[in-house]
Design a protein around this motif. Structure first.
Motif: not given
Length: 185
Positions: A35-37, A98-102, A129-138
């Motif tokens: 969000r800061a970005r 868009e990537l930041l929104d996702l 699938e959202a959890w998978l993406a968020a866990l990947n980012d973490v």
């Protein structure tokens, strides 16, 4: 946490209070960074009139954000062509919002579905699938912060300040892997 499981169309997991706090805390930190970005995006009247947002044209200075928001076009570090530099900046400016929104959106799904005090997590396929993406980012963020390398041992000496955090990284890897098995299953 036990392994994820599937019952009917739902993906089920259970986190104790500490596990939920770790997941929620790390996802929140990544979401805050993203969000800061997003707030660094240039503000212009044309974007406000057309609704076409643009983002920064330069990559983030922070190594964690650089890992989460890689260049859309790789430049030749030995001989960057000025046209390639311009195209890389343009691609970043066009696609980063868009990537930041996702990325902030999937983080929001985790925060909405992971109970703050622990307990059962019940996810739809889309939420899983959202959890998978968020866990990947973490994991990308934590791995970058810890300087995780392919040849890194599974455990570090107790006096290494990264040792306790590496355990969290490995646990998150397991959480993600078991979720992948159920989602793909």
């Amino acid at each position: 946490m036990n392994k994820w499981s599937r019952r009917g169309g739902a993906v089920l997991g259970r986190f104790d209070r500490q596990e939920a706090a770790v997941v929620r805390g790390l996802v929140s930190q990544v979401q805050d960074m993203l969000r800061a970005r997003a707030e660094e995006a240039p503000q212009d009247e044309l974007a406000q009139l057309t609704g076409i947002r643009t983002g920064p044209s330069t990559p983030p200075d922070d190594p964690i954000l650089s890992r989460l928001l890689p260049d859309f076009h790789r430049l030749d570090p030995d001989a960057p062509d000025p046209a390639e530099v311009d195209s890389a900046a343009a691609l970043r400016s066009l696609h980063e919002p868009e990537l930041l929104d996702l990325k902030t959106g999937v983080a929001g799904v985790v925060l909405a579905t992971c109970p703050p005090d622990g307990g059962q997590v019940r996810l739809s396929q889309e939420q899983a699938e959202a959890w998978l993406a968020a866990l990947n980012d973490v994991r990308l963020a934590l791995g970058t912060a810890l300087d995780v390398q392919e040849d890194m041992p599974d455990e570090l000496p107790p006096d290494d300040p990264r040792a306790p955090h590496l355990g969290v990284y490995h646990w998150l890897t397991w959480v993600q892997e078991t979720l992948v098995e159920v989602v793909m299953g």
